[in-house]
Design a protein around this motif. Structure first.
Motif, PDB file in Angstrom:
ATOM      1  N   ALA A 155       0.936  -1.315  -0.086  1.00 17.37           N
ATOM      2  CA  ALA A 155      -0.188  -0.089   0.024  1.00 17.37           C
ATOM      3  C   ALA A 155       0.988   1.268   0.053  1.00 17.37           C
ATOM      4  O   ALA A 155       0.172   2.432   0.010  1.00 17.37           O
ATOM      5  CB  ALA A 155      -0.825  -0.006   1.207  1.00 17.37           C
ATOM      6  N   GLU A 211     -11.711  -8.874   2.956  1.00 16.12           N
ATOM      7  CA  GLU A 211     -11.523  -8.087   1.781  1.00 16.12           C
ATOM      8  C   GLU A 211     -10.489  -8.235   0.763  1.00 16.12           C
ATOM      9  O   GLU A 211     -10.590  -7.965  -0.355  1.00 16.12           O
ATOM     10  CB  GLU A 211     -11.532  -6.657   2.277  1.00 16.12           C
ATOM     11  N   HIS A 212      -9.318  -8.965   1.287  1.00 20.31           N
ATOM     12  CA  HIS A 212      -8.245  -9.146   0.461  1.00 20.31           C
ATOM     13  C   HIS A 212      -8.267 -10.544  -0.244  1.00 20.31           C
ATOM     14  O   HIS A 212      -7.181 -10.724  -1.012  1.00 20.31           O
ATOM     15  CB  HIS A 212      -7.014  -8.800   1.237  1.00 20.31           C
ATOM     16  N   TYR A 227      -7.725  -6.009  -2.031  1.00 19.42           N
ATOM     17  CA  TYR A 227      -8.736  -5.003  -2.311  1.00 19.42           C
ATOM     18  C   TYR A 227      -8.001  -3.660  -2.683  1.00 19.42           C
ATOM     19  O   TYR A 227      -7.272  -2.992  -2.065  1.00 19.42           O
ATOM     20  CB  TYR A 227      -9.728  -5.021  -1.091  1.00 19.42           C
ATOM     21  N   ARG A 229      -8.706  -0.817  -3.382  1.00 20.79           N
ATOM     22  CA  ARG A 229      -8.984   0.515  -2.456  1.00 20.79           C
ATOM     23  C   ARG A 229      -8.144   0.591  -1.233  1.00 20.79           C
ATOM     24  O   ARG A 229      -7.588   1.410  -0.920  1.00 20.79           O
ATOM     25  CB  ARG A 229     -10.605   0.775  -2.134  1.00 20.79           C
ATOM     26  N   MET A 230      -8.034  -0.592  -0.726  1.00 18.07           N
ATOM     27  CA  MET A 230      -7.372  -0.581   0.469  1.00 18.07           C
ATOM     28  C   MET A 230      -5.483  -0.572   0.030  1.00 18.07           C
ATOM     29  O   MET A 230      -5.027   0.037   1.083  1.00 18.07           O
ATOM     30  CB  MET A 230      -7.439  -1.965   1.364  1.00 18.07           C
ATOM     31  N   LEU A 231      -5.553  -0.957  -0.932  1.00 15.97           N
ATOM     32  CA  LEU A 231      -3.936  -1.185  -1.389  1.00 15.97           C
ATOM     33  C   LEU A 231      -3.504   0.256  -2.172  1.00 15.97           C
ATOM     34  O   LEU A 231      -2.316   0.354  -2.394  1.00 15.97           O
ATOM     35  CB  LEU A 231      -3.638  -2.304  -2.285  1.00 15.97           C
ATOM     36  N   ARG A 235      -4.779   6.047  -0.585  1.00 16.60           N
ATOM     37  CA  ARG A 235      -5.749   6.087   0.618  1.00 16.60           C
ATOM     38  C   ARG A 235      -4.664   6.342   1.815  1.00 16.60           C
ATOM     39  O   ARG A 235      -4.271   5.479   2.523  1.00 16.60           O
ATOM     40  CB  ARG A 235      -6.161   4.506   0.643  1.00 16.60           C
ATOM     41  N   ARG A 236      -4.815   7.469   2.204  1.00 16.28           N
ATOM     42  CA  ARG A 236      -4.140   8.018   3.329  1.00 16.28           C
ATOM     43  C   ARG A 236      -4.880   9.446   3.609  1.00 16.28           C
ATOM     44  O   ARG A 236      -5.687   9.988   2.795  1.00 16.28           O
ATOM     45  CB  ARG A 236      -2.726   8.268   3.202  1.00 16.28           C
ATOM     46  N   TYR A 250     -17.626   8.358  -0.868  1.00 17.18           N
ATOM     47  CA  TYR A 250     -17.972   7.079  -1.175  1.00 17.18           C
ATOM     48  C   TYR A 250     -19.081   6.742  -2.444  1.00 17.18           C
ATOM     49  O   TYR A 250     -18.548   6.045  -3.413  1.00 17.18           O
ATOM     50  CB  TYR A 250     -18.198   6.521   0.148  1.00 17.18           C
ATOM     51  N   SER A 280     -14.554   1.894  -8.281  1.00 19.49           N
ATOM     52  CA  SER A 280     -13.577   0.479  -7.778  1.00 19.49           C
ATOM     53  C   SER A 280     -12.569   0.102  -8.656  1.00 19.49           C
ATOM     54  O   SER A 280     -11.664  -0.544  -8.171  1.00 19.49           O
ATOM     55  CB  SER A 280     -14.595  -0.611  -7.642  1.00 19.49           C
TER      56      SER A 280
END
Length: 397
Positions: A155, A211-212, A227, A229-231, A235-236, A250, A280
């Motif tokens: 990430a 999720e992953h 996932y 979005r998480m990676l 995203r911070r 969202y 997405s």
């Protein structure tokens, strides 16, 4: 009544964080939790800062509402005293390896022989059905096995690192408490006790892979795991002109409101941002767009604008900010309590809120062996036998 588990007795043979966190939840909910410690005490007693030896901050935050008994389970007298306590317990929970419990002659069959209705719960590293059964496990190791350091590097972290919270111990501890409550309910219906194992590795994977699993959810795979979005490195928290802010634009409505807010309503028709599905697949572009806009105003200005537009936003708090949070002050999340040896402490509230059987702070975090004589008497041991245990070192005050 002092909580929904009032009347339940838990014999707690756990140390460090996972087990004590689980049993503190049970204690907060009203259970009588007897913390059975070795002569040197729970190792987490010694994690600084502390006002007095053996009363470290993490220990204080994971062992309230319990009573402490010291027994040396390697001595026969200590082992027999433990079985005497188990005889009147509803639950026994431990977090050393099951092989060690067998060597101590405190395995499930040993305990079940004195109390067939016991709920015997093991919280340890790995399922006993696989090749990792005997491996040692700590939070860092389980995070590594579950892929968390790898995910942080993927990430955008400079190098793999562990999450800076004891996420394996605490998330699995919650599962331990839940499993115990479910086993108690089953026993109420069936009259039967049982053995329950809650392995850390497999339980944490429910959190990570929920999720992953990504494309690996499908057989054959539809793509790689993970996932997006998480990676996404974007995203911070976003940098503003004077600090940082946490924003999550969202759903479709929120994106349209955001485009109006920044004066670019035409972006609602941009194929990268038009629908949840397309976004997405374009997380990096979406995060980059928001990041560029956040840098144009101050944090307070963005908070006001985004809240008015009903776009999810929150400050980025430091730990000091959290302790001073006005919402937490309004609900009384932190309260000052007087500990008989540690003085004034800041205690966190039970986070769930109840209309009946309200949990409460009933007991201070115990000093090592504070309740040894009291609890052994309750188990039916006469004073002469307790004195003999104390003299031999099998029990301590």
């Amino acid at each position: 009544m002092s909580g929904p588990l009032d009347g339940v007795r838990v014999l707690d043979l756990t140390t460090v964080v996972m087990g004590p966190y689980a049993t503190q939840m049970l204690a907060d909910l009203g259970a009588d939790v007897i913390k059975l410690e070795p002569p040197e005490g729970d190792v987490m007693r010694h994690a600084a800062p502390m006002r007095n030896p053996g009363m470290g901050h993490i220990f204080l935050n994971a062992n309230r509402n319990k009573r402490s008994v010291v027994l040396d389970l390697k001595q026969e007298g200590g082992r027999l005293a433990c079985l005497a306590l188990a005889k009147s317990a509803d639950v026994l929970v431990y977090n050393i390896r099951p092989q060690a419990m067998q060597r101590l002659k405190l395995g499930y069959e040993d305990v079940r022989a004195v109390n067939p209705r016991i709920i015997y719960v093991g919280a340890f590293g790995y399922s006993q059905r696989g090749p990792y059964a005997a491996k040692a496990a700590y939070d860092d190791l389980i995070q590594g096995a579950a892929g968390i350091p790898w995910l942080l590097k993927a990430a955008g972290a400079e190098s793999p690192r562990y999450a800076p919270v004891i996420i394996a111990d605490r998330s699995v501890g919650q599962q331990v408490a839940g499993a115990i409550c479910a086993a108690l309910y089953y026993r109420e219906r069936s009259g039967k006790g049982q053995r329950v194992d809650v392995p850390m590795f497999e339980t944490l994977l429910q959190t990570v892979l929920g999720e992953h699993m990504g494309g690996y959810t499908f057989d054959p795979p539809l793509g790689p795991p993970g996932y997006a979005r998480m990676l996404a490195p974007g995203r911070r928290p976003y940098e503003t002109r004077d600090g940082y802010i946490c924003v999550l634009v969202y759903n479709d409505k929120q994106w349209r409101a955001f485009f109006e807010l920044i004066g670019r309503p035409e972006l609602a028709a941009d194929p990268r941002f038009a629908t949840q599905e397309t976004r997405s697949r374009e997380f990096e572009a979406a995060y980059a767009l928001v990041a560029a806009e956040m840098g144009k105003r101050d944090t307070a200005e963005w908070l006001a604008l985004l809240e008015a537009a009903d776009i999810p936003v929150q400050r980025m708090n430091s730990l000091a900010d959290v302790v001073a949070d006005p919402h937490l002050a309004a609900i009384g999340y932190f309260r000052s309590v007087e500990h008989p040896s540690e003085g004034r402490l800041r205690s966190m509230a039970v986070p769930s809120e109840w209309s009946e059987s309200v949990p409460e702070y009933r007991r201070h975090t115990p000093r090592l062996g504070e309740h040894t004589r009291e609890v052994l008497r309750e188990a039916g041991l006469p004073d002469a036998q307790i004195d003999a245990l104390l003299k031999s070192g099998a029990a301590r005050l």
